[in-house]
Design an enzyme around this catalytic site. Structure first.
Site, short mmCIF file in Angstrom:
data_model
loop_
_atom_site.label_atom_id
_atom_site.label_comp_id
_atom_site.label_asym_id
_atom_site.label_seq_id
_atom_site.Cartn_x
_atom_site.Cartn_y
_atom_site.Cartn_z
N HIS A 1 -0.59 3.57 -2.87
CA HIS A 1 0.21 2.36 -3.09
C HIS A 1 1.28 2.65 -4.14
CE1 HIS A 1 1.14 -1.89 -3.08
NE2 HIS A 1 1.22 -1.81 -4.40
N SER B 1 6.18 10.92 4.71
CA SER B 1 6.32 12.00 3.71
C SER B 1 5.00 12.26 2.98
CB SER B 1 7.44 11.68 2.71
OG SER B 1 7.07 10.66 1.84
N MET C 1 1.51 0.23 7.13
CA MET C 1 2.00 -1.07 6.66
C MET C 1 1.38 -2.24 7.41
SD MET C 1 3.74 0.15 4.25
CE MET C 1 4.71 -1.17 3.57
N ARG C 2 0.09 -2.19 7.67
CA ARG C 2 -0.60 -3.32 8.30
C ARG C 2 -1.76 -3.74 7.39
NH1 ARG C 2 2.06 -5.91 11.79
NH2 ARG C 2 0.13 -6.85 12.52
#
Ligand code: GAR
Length: 212
Positions: A105, A13, A86-87
């Site tokens: 974040h 999004s 998300m790494r």
């Protein structure tokens, strides 16, 4: 026009907010570490080139980051945006993109680095929560802060309702950060601090709960 590569892992999004914002830049690719990331479909619907570099194909973080970096660099980006990626990235990767790698974040950093930010904020009973766009450095979720948005935490909030309120603001501040960077209205100075000739200083205070 500045060239942007966006990295995603899921819904996308924030990426979609960038694609729909009419920014003074060209999104030249959207890359995901997951082939099932829903955001890839959204990117294709916007006629943006997509690529997948799956972390599962690599035994070590270093080899994954090297392959990811090779894919990113093939698009010659001026700016790389982590939009729900998300790494955890290796120091070598972060240094390679120093000054042109930003992240969104879901907390008011430096509070709540890492994952499950909304659950942790609710557990602590904080009254104000939010989101942060920052340059990425080798410390996790800790680099020069470009912009933040604060939202109230409401008495009946669940992690999901709080996440939705924060996400709405994420889309707005990420668009703004990218616009500043593409217009060269914001940069890092020689000491690695944020510099700008374009900030609107907000005078209003957010007090939550409100005063009687
Ligand atoms: C966003 O809330 C983003 O801030 C968060 O993942 C979500 C992705 O949503 N990122 C992190 O937690 C990174 N540490 P989206 O895929 O709909 O943009």
């Amino acid at each position: 026009m500045k060239r942007i590569v966006i990295l995603i892992s899921g819904h996308g999004s924030n990426m979609q907010a960038l694609l729909e914002a009419k920014l003074p830049c060209q999104v030249v690719a959207v890359i995901s570490n997951r082939s099932d990331a829903q955001g890839l479909k959204i990117a294709r619907a916007h006629h943006v080139t997509t690529a997948v570099v799956s972390h599962r194909d690599f035994a070590e973080r270093e080899s994954f980051d090297a392959a990811l970096s090779k894919e990113i660099d093939s698009f010659q980006p001026d700016l790389v945006v982590l939009a729900g990626f998300m790494r955890i990235l290796t120091n070598g990767f972060v240094e390679h993109y120093a000054g042109r790698l930003i992240n969104i974040h879901p907390s008011l950093l430096p509070a709540y680095a890492g994952v499950n930010t909304h659950e942790r904020a609710l557990r602590d009973g904080v009254k104000i929560h939010g989101c942060t766009v920052h340059f990425v450095t080798s410390d996790l979720d800790n680099g020069p802060i470009i912009i933040q948005a604060a939202v109230p935490v409401l008495i009946n909030d669940s992690p999901a309702s709080l996440a939705a309120r924060v996400l709405h603001e994420e889309h707005r501040v990420l668009q703004q950060a990218v616009r500043w960077l593409c217009n060269k209205q914001l940069w890092l100075d020689e000491l690695g601090r944020i510099a700008s000739d374009h900030f609107e200083q907000v005078g209003a205070t957010l007090i939550s709960p409100g005063l009687d």
